[in-house]
Design a protein around this motif. Structure first.
Motif, short mmCIF file in Angstrom:
data_model
loop_
_atom_site.label_atom_id
_atom_site.label_comp_id
_atom_site.label_asym_id
_atom_site.label_seq_id
_atom_site.Cartn_x
_atom_site.Cartn_y
_atom_site.Cartn_z
N ARG A 1 45.34 57.40 54.47
CA ARG A 1 46.18 56.84 55.17
C ARG A 1 47.07 55.81 54.48
N PHE A 2 46.37 55.30 53.61
CA PHE A 2 46.85 53.82 52.91
C PHE A 2 46.92 53.73 51.65
N ARG A 3 47.75 53.14 50.92
CA ARG A 3 47.69 52.46 49.31
C ARG A 3 47.18 51.37 49.30
N PHE A 4 46.44 50.87 48.54
CA PHE A 4 46.00 49.78 48.27
C PHE A 4 46.50 49.18 46.82
N ASP A 5 47.22 48.03 46.68
CA ASP A 5 47.79 47.64 45.28
C ASP A 5 47.59 46.23 44.94
N LEU A 6 48.08 45.99 43.84
CA LEU A 6 47.90 44.41 43.41
C LEU A 6 48.73 43.91 43.97
N THR A 7 48.56 42.38 43.83
CA THR A 7 49.37 41.33 44.32
C THR A 7 49.50 40.21 43.11
N ASP A 8 50.37 39.29 43.24
CA ASP A 8 50.55 38.29 42.10
C ASP A 8 49.23 37.42 42.03
N GLU A 9 48.30 37.75 43.26
CA GLU A 9 47.52 36.62 43.33
C GLU A 9 45.93 37.60 43.04
N THR A 10 46.10 38.84 42.76
CA THR A 10 44.91 39.66 42.48
C THR A 10 44.55 39.58 40.96
N HIS A 11 43.63 38.50 41.07
CA HIS A 11 43.07 38.18 39.54
C HIS A 11 41.36 37.89 39.64
N PRO A 12 40.61 39.09 40.19
CA PRO A 12 39.21 38.85 40.44
C PRO A 12 38.43 38.47 39.26
N TRP A 13 37.56 37.79 39.51
CA TRP A 13 36.41 37.39 38.54
C TRP A 13 34.90 37.57 38.93
N PRO A 14 34.31 38.43 38.32
CA PRO A 14 33.01 38.80 38.90
C PRO A 14 31.80 37.69 38.51
N VAL A 15 31.33 37.41 39.73
CA VAL A 15 30.29 36.40 39.77
C VAL A 15 29.08 37.07 40.35
N GLN A 16 27.87 36.49 39.77
CA GLN A 16 26.36 37.02 40.22
C GLN A 16 25.97 36.11 41.14
N ARG A 17 25.75 36.41 42.44
CA ARG A 17 24.85 35.71 43.31
C ARG A 17 23.75 36.72 43.57
N LEU A 18 23.57 37.17 44.75
CA LEU A 18 22.61 38.28 45.22
C LEU A 18 23.27 39.59 44.60
N THR A 19 24.76 39.62 44.58
CA THR A 19 25.56 41.05 44.53
C THR A 19 26.57 40.35 43.28
N THR A 20 27.07 41.44 42.70
CA THR A 20 28.25 41.07 41.90
C THR A 20 29.60 40.85 42.70
N GLN A 21 30.03 39.66 42.91
CA GLN A 21 31.15 39.54 43.84
C GLN A 21 32.44 39.12 42.95
N PRO A 22 33.59 39.48 43.84
CA PRO A 22 34.72 38.94 43.11
C PRO A 22 35.09 37.46 43.53
N LYS A 23 34.98 36.38 42.94
CA LYS A 23 35.23 34.93 42.91
C LYS A 23 36.61 34.85 43.56
N GLY A 24 36.35 34.07 44.87
CA GLY A 24 37.47 33.91 45.71
C GLY A 24 37.99 35.23 46.38
N GLY A 25 37.43 36.07 46.39
CA GLY A 25 37.80 37.37 47.19
C GLY A 25 38.75 38.27 46.45
N LEU A 26 39.29 39.14 46.93
CA LEU A 26 40.09 40.25 46.21
C LEU A 26 41.30 40.58 47.06
N PRO A 27 42.36 40.13 46.82
CA PRO A 27 43.45 40.15 47.85
C PRO A 27 44.27 41.42 47.37
N MET A 28 44.73 42.26 48.23
CA MET A 28 45.33 43.44 47.95
C MET A 28 46.37 43.73 49.09
N ARG A 29 47.48 44.35 48.41
CA ARG A 29 48.46 44.88 49.33
C ARG A 29 48.40 46.18 49.90
#
Length: 466
Positions: free
Chosen positions: A432-460
């Protein structure tokens, strides 16, 4: 001449090329352990190192991994550092229990997660995913930006709630992602006292703020158990025959103690959905950067939907969707390290005759993060190439070079559940939907208990089909 464009390389730390100082190591581990590993970890089959008087064996060779996790698994226990990080949160849950407690828990839960039984959850996974997709309906009128990392946590929690607990967890589902994020940020990171292997009673300053969060989670578990007990006592004929009921039915001297049941419910509520959520978010991000492969996924999804195939069969009918998810699991393994310690002296000999002595007490690090990006075992290891997991290529991958769910006796009990859940969720959303990048989509992997995108993962999010 190959004129195809180079495959997409998603963001990840570049291997270190020099030996860091002790202070640099401590700072890096506290900030993000994924940034610690040097070039040898990505190029050599095994390495022995020493830090803070603790010897470490970093293992990448699939044969040696098989030996440690399967052939002589009885000689390897969870490492002390790993216990110091996880046990304050999960206590005797399935992920952290040892010995007889672990065996009883695993035996009790195994029937729920057999591949045959897991397929029975497909209909619920589909209905929850479809209901969740309704939240994206505003995109039909106008595309909008959302934090996909948080959204996928909400979705997988709602699937877990419905399938294992019949929707009866004593917490508001909306907003649960923020609670989980807070728990993992405060409680799921390495503390300096862990690195020094200080006793559990020594305060961990980095986790002081997490005690209230953990207490709230345990309150959710206690309320959930109390409500189900009430229903069992007052309305036994109307009680769902689900995971929660099964656990409460084996409560007692011959089964699991009350505290063990509580620990296992917390493990599933707090962490059981988190690994799939992270991989789903990373998958949507990587696919957005690979338009040609995304189109192949969309064609496959559309054809399967149009055929009217039962959702229980989607896992086998959507190889491109499954391959994209498995490649996301390779690049961003939700559990980036498997930590063991040798109970007694041991030795392994490679097929080429190379001997690897394993000292008593040595910390053995099997790290999917480095293993999955290792130059000896993968072509273009840093690139997103889902085709390596398509059926015609899948058999070329050694069972012990790809460990998103671990291996051996402690292999993840919910692996089939997670793969089916992921394929159904991706199919519903991408139909039903497309998920695309935004100008703010710059994820960086960080290890906590899992491999998380630091600061979240904004997408359009935008509508695909009317």
């Amino acid at each position: 001449m190959d004129t195809r464009p180079e495959p997409f390389e998603p963001p990840a730390p570049v291997p270190r090329t020099r030996i860091p100082s002790r202070l640099e190591i401590i700072r890096t581990v506290l900030r993000n352990p994924l940034e610690l590993w040097g070039e040898p970890s990505y190029t050599l089959p095994w390495i022995e190192t020493k830090f803070m008087n603790q010897r470490n064996l970093i293992v990448n060779d699939p044969g040696l991994i098989r030996y440690i996790l399967v052939e002589n698994a009885a000689n390897y226990e969870m490492s002390k550092v790993r216990r110091l990080i996880l046990r304050p949160i999960l206590r005797d849950g399935l992920l952290t229990a040892e010995g007889e407690v672990w065996r009883r828990s695993r035996k009790a839960m195994a029937p729920v997660f057999t591949p045959r039984h897991a397929k029975g959850f497909a209909g619920q996974m589909l209905s929850v995913s479809e209901a969740f997709a309704e939240r994206y309906e505003p995109a039909v009128s106008e595309p909008f930006v959302t934090n996909i990392a948080a959204d996928m946590t909400e979705l997988t929690f709602e699937i877990l709630t419905e399938t294992l607990f019949s929707g009866e967890i004593a917490v508001e589902k909306r907003g649960f992602a923020a609670r989980t994020e807070e728990l993992l940020q405060r409680m799921g990171r390495v503390d300096p006292m862990d690195m020094l292997t200080a006793p559990e009673w020594v305060p961990r300053l980095t986790r002081i703020g997490g005690r209230k969060v953990l207490s709230r989670f345990r309150g959710i578990v206690a309320a959930t158990m109390a409500e189900r007990r009430r229903r069992i006592a007052e309305q036994p004929e109307d009680v769902p025959n689900d995971f929660l009921t099964m656990l409460l039915q084996i409560e007692g001297p011959e089964g699991l103690s009350t505290s063990e049941i509580e620990d296992n419910i917390l493990t599933f509520i707090g962490a059981g959905h988190e690994t799939t959520a992270r991989a789903l978010a990373w998958c949507l991000y990587c696919v957005a950067n690979t338009p040609a492969y995304r189109e192949a996924m969309e064609r496959e999804i559309d054809e399967t939907m149009a055929s009217g195939a039962d959702s229980v069969d989607w896992l086998g009918r959507m190889p491109h969707v499954l391959a994209a998810f498995e490649e996301a699991l390779r690049l961003y393994p939700p559990a980036p390290s498997i930590n063991r310690a040798a109970i007694e002296e041991d030795e392994w000999t490679s097929p080429e005759g190379k001997r690897v002595p394993i000292r008593k007490g040595i910390s053995v690090l099997i790290m999917p993060w480095t293993l999955h990006r290792h130059v000896l075992y993968w072509q273009k290891p840093r690139a997103f190439m889902p085709e390596r997991f398509l059926p015609e290529n899948r058999e070329k991958i050694n069972r012990f070079q790809y460990l998103p769910f671990g291996a051996g006796p402690r292999v993840c009990i919910g692996a089939t559940f997670a793969l089916q859940e992921a394929v159904i969720a991706l199919a519903v959303l991408m139909h039903r939907f497309r998920f695309d990048l935004t100008d703010e989509t710059h994820p960086w992997p960080v290890q906590r208990l899992t491999t998380q995108p630091k600061g979240g993962l904004p997408m359009r999010v935008s509508a695909r089909l009317e």
